[in-house]
Design a protein around this motif. Structure first.
Motif, PDB file in Angstrom:
ATOM      1  N   MET A   1     -42.516  -9.733  12.700  1.00  0.00           N
ATOM      2  CA  MET A   1     -43.286  -9.902  13.921  1.00  0.00           C
ATOM      3  C   MET A   1     -44.533 -10.751  13.670  1.00  0.00           C
ATOM      4  O   MET A   1     -44.900 -11.551  14.491  1.00  0.00           O
ATOM      5  CB  MET A   1     -43.651  -8.520  14.474  1.00  0.00           C
ATOM      6  CG  MET A   1     -44.413  -8.575  15.766  1.00  0.00           C
ATOM      7  SD  MET A   1     -43.363  -9.225  17.053  1.00  0.00           S
ATOM      8  CE  MET A   1     -44.244  -8.727  18.468  1.00  0.00           C
ATOM      9  N   CYS A   2     -45.168 -10.552  12.521  1.00  0.00           N
ATOM     10  CA  CYS A   2     -46.380 -11.291  12.204  1.00  0.00           C
ATOM     11  C   CYS A   2     -46.090 -12.793  12.106  1.00  0.00           C
ATOM     12  O   CYS A   2     -46.874 -13.604  12.588  1.00  0.00           O
ATOM     13  CB  CYS A   2     -46.979 -10.775  10.905  1.00  0.00           C
ATOM     14  SG  CYS A   2     -48.586 -11.479  10.547  1.00  0.00           S
ATOM     15  N   LEU A   3     -44.968 -13.160  11.502  1.00  0.00           N
ATOM     16  CA  LEU A   3     -44.597 -14.567  11.381  1.00  0.00           C
ATOM     17  C   LEU A   3     -44.372 -15.186  12.758  1.00  0.00           C
ATOM     18  O   LEU A   3     -44.785 -16.317  13.024  1.00  0.00           O
ATOM     19  CB  LEU A   3     -43.344 -14.724  10.522  1.00  0.00           C
ATOM     20  CG  LEU A   3     -42.866 -16.148  10.289  1.00  0.00           C
ATOM     21  CD1 LEU A   3     -43.949 -16.975   9.605  1.00  0.00           C
ATOM     22  CD2 LEU A   3     -41.607 -16.156   9.445  1.00  0.00           C
ATOM     23  N   ALA A   4     -43.755 -14.434  13.644  1.00  0.00           N
ATOM     24  CA  ALA A   4     -43.522 -14.925  14.997  1.00  0.00           C
ATOM     25  C   ALA A   4     -44.848 -15.181  15.716  1.00  0.00           C
ATOM     26  O   ALA A   4     -44.996 -16.176  16.443  1.00  0.00           O
ATOM     27  CB  ALA A   4     -42.681 -13.930  15.785  1.00  0.00           C
ATOM     28  N   MET A   5     -45.798 -14.310  15.507  1.00  0.00           N
ATOM     29  CA  MET A   5     -47.113 -14.483  16.133  1.00  0.00           C
ATOM     30  C   MET A   5     -47.834 -15.701  15.556  1.00  0.00           C
ATOM     31  O   MET A   5     -48.495 -16.439  16.284  1.00  0.00           O
ATOM     32  CB  MET A   5     -47.949 -13.217  15.963  1.00  0.00           C
ATOM     33  CG  MET A   5     -47.406 -12.048  16.782  1.00  0.00           C
ATOM     34  SD  MET A   5     -48.267 -10.501  16.489  1.00  0.00           S
ATOM     35  CE  MET A   5     -49.884 -10.877  17.131  1.00  0.00           C
ATOM     36  N   GLU A   6     -47.709 -15.914  14.256  1.00  0.00           N
ATOM     37  CA  GLU A   6     -48.319 -17.083  13.627  1.00  0.00           C
ATOM     38  C   GLU A   6     -47.688 -18.374  14.156  1.00  0.00           C
ATOM     39  O   GLU A   6     -48.392 -19.352  14.434  1.00  0.00           O
ATOM     40  CB  GLU A   6     -48.168 -17.011  12.113  1.00  0.00           C
ATOM     41  CG  GLU A   6     -49.024 -15.953  11.461  1.00  0.00           C
ATOM     42  CD  GLU A   6     -48.762 -15.818   9.969  1.00  0.00           C
ATOM     43  OE1 GLU A   6     -48.098 -16.698   9.377  1.00  0.00           O
ATOM     44  OE2 GLU A   6     -49.228 -14.821   9.400  1.00  0.00           O
ATOM     45  N   ASN A   7     -46.370 -18.375  14.295  1.00  0.00           N
ATOM     46  CA  ASN A   7     -45.673 -19.549  14.818  1.00  0.00           C
ATOM     47  C   ASN A   7     -46.095 -19.836  16.255  1.00  0.00           C
ATOM     48  O   ASN A   7     -46.295 -20.994  16.636  1.00  0.00           O
ATOM     49  CB  ASN A   7     -44.161 -19.371  14.732  1.00  0.00           C
ATOM     50  CG  ASN A   7     -43.653 -19.443  13.303  1.00  0.00           C
ATOM     51  OD1 ASN A   7     -44.312 -19.959  12.423  1.00  0.00           O
ATOM     52  ND2 ASN A   7     -42.470 -18.898  13.083  1.00  0.00           N
ATOM     53  N   LYS A   8     -46.227 -18.806  17.058  1.00  0.00           N
ATOM     54  CA  LYS A   8     -46.657 -18.957  18.453  1.00  0.00           C
ATOM     55  C   LYS A   8     -48.078 -19.502  18.509  1.00  0.00           C
ATOM     56  O   LYS A   8     -48.383 -20.394  19.310  1.00  0.00           O
ATOM     57  CB  LYS A   8     -46.570 -17.599  19.168  1.00  0.00           C
ATOM     58  CG  LYS A   8     -47.183 -17.561  20.544  1.00  0.00           C
ATOM     59  CD  LYS A   8     -46.316 -18.217  21.583  1.00  0.00           C
ATOM     60  CE  LYS A   8     -46.821 -17.886  22.976  1.00  0.00           C
ATOM     61  NZ  LYS A   8     -47.369 -19.035  23.665  1.00  0.00           N
ATOM     62  N   SER A   9     -48.932 -18.989  17.650  1.00  0.00           N
ATOM     63  CA  SER A   9     -50.320 -19.444  17.612  1.00  0.00           C
ATOM     64  C   SER A   9     -50.394 -20.922  17.236  1.00  0.00           C
ATOM     65  O   SER A   9     -51.129 -21.695  17.857  1.00  0.00           O
ATOM     66  CB  SER A   9     -51.123 -18.601  16.626  1.00  0.00           C
ATOM     67  OG  SER A   9     -52.428 -19.083  16.518  1.00  0.00           O
ATOM     68  N   LYS A  10     -49.632 -21.331  16.227  1.00  0.00           N
ATOM     69  CA  LYS A  10     -49.633 -22.736  15.796  1.00  0.00           C
ATOM     70  C   LYS A  10     -49.095 -23.623  16.920  1.00  0.00           C
ATOM     71  O   LYS A  10     -49.648 -24.684  17.198  1.00  0.00           O
ATOM     72  CB  LYS A  10     -48.804 -22.934  14.534  1.00  0.00           C
ATOM     73  CG  LYS A  10     -48.810 -24.386  14.055  1.00  0.00           C
ATOM     74  CD  LYS A  10     -48.206 -24.539  12.707  1.00  0.00           C
ATOM     75  CE  LYS A  10     -49.358 -24.528  11.727  1.00  0.00           C
ATOM     76  NZ  LYS A  10     -48.991 -24.939  10.385  1.00  0.00           N
TER      77      LYS A  10
END
Length: 55
Positions: A1-10
């Motif tokens: 989930m954390c990786l998905a949030m980082e990708n969305k943020s970028k």
């Protein structure tokens, strides 16, 4: 989930930068070059976000 949030943020940051550069009248070629350098992403990634925004 954390990786998905980082990708969305970028993605949100890159999209915001593209919009800001467009508002300033920057050419697509310059936008691509600047975003690649600033966010350390590939040309294909920038093009994927740039293309749908063309009117």
């Amino acid at each position: 989930m954390c990786l998905a949030m980082e990708n969305k943020s970028k993605k949100d940051q890159v999209t915001g930068a593209i919009e800001a550069y467009r508002d300033c009248g920057t050419s697509d070629e310059d936008i691509i070059e600047r975003v690649i350098k600033k966010f350390n992403v590939t040309k294909e990634y920038v093009l994927a976000l740039l293309t749908p925004q063309k009117v």
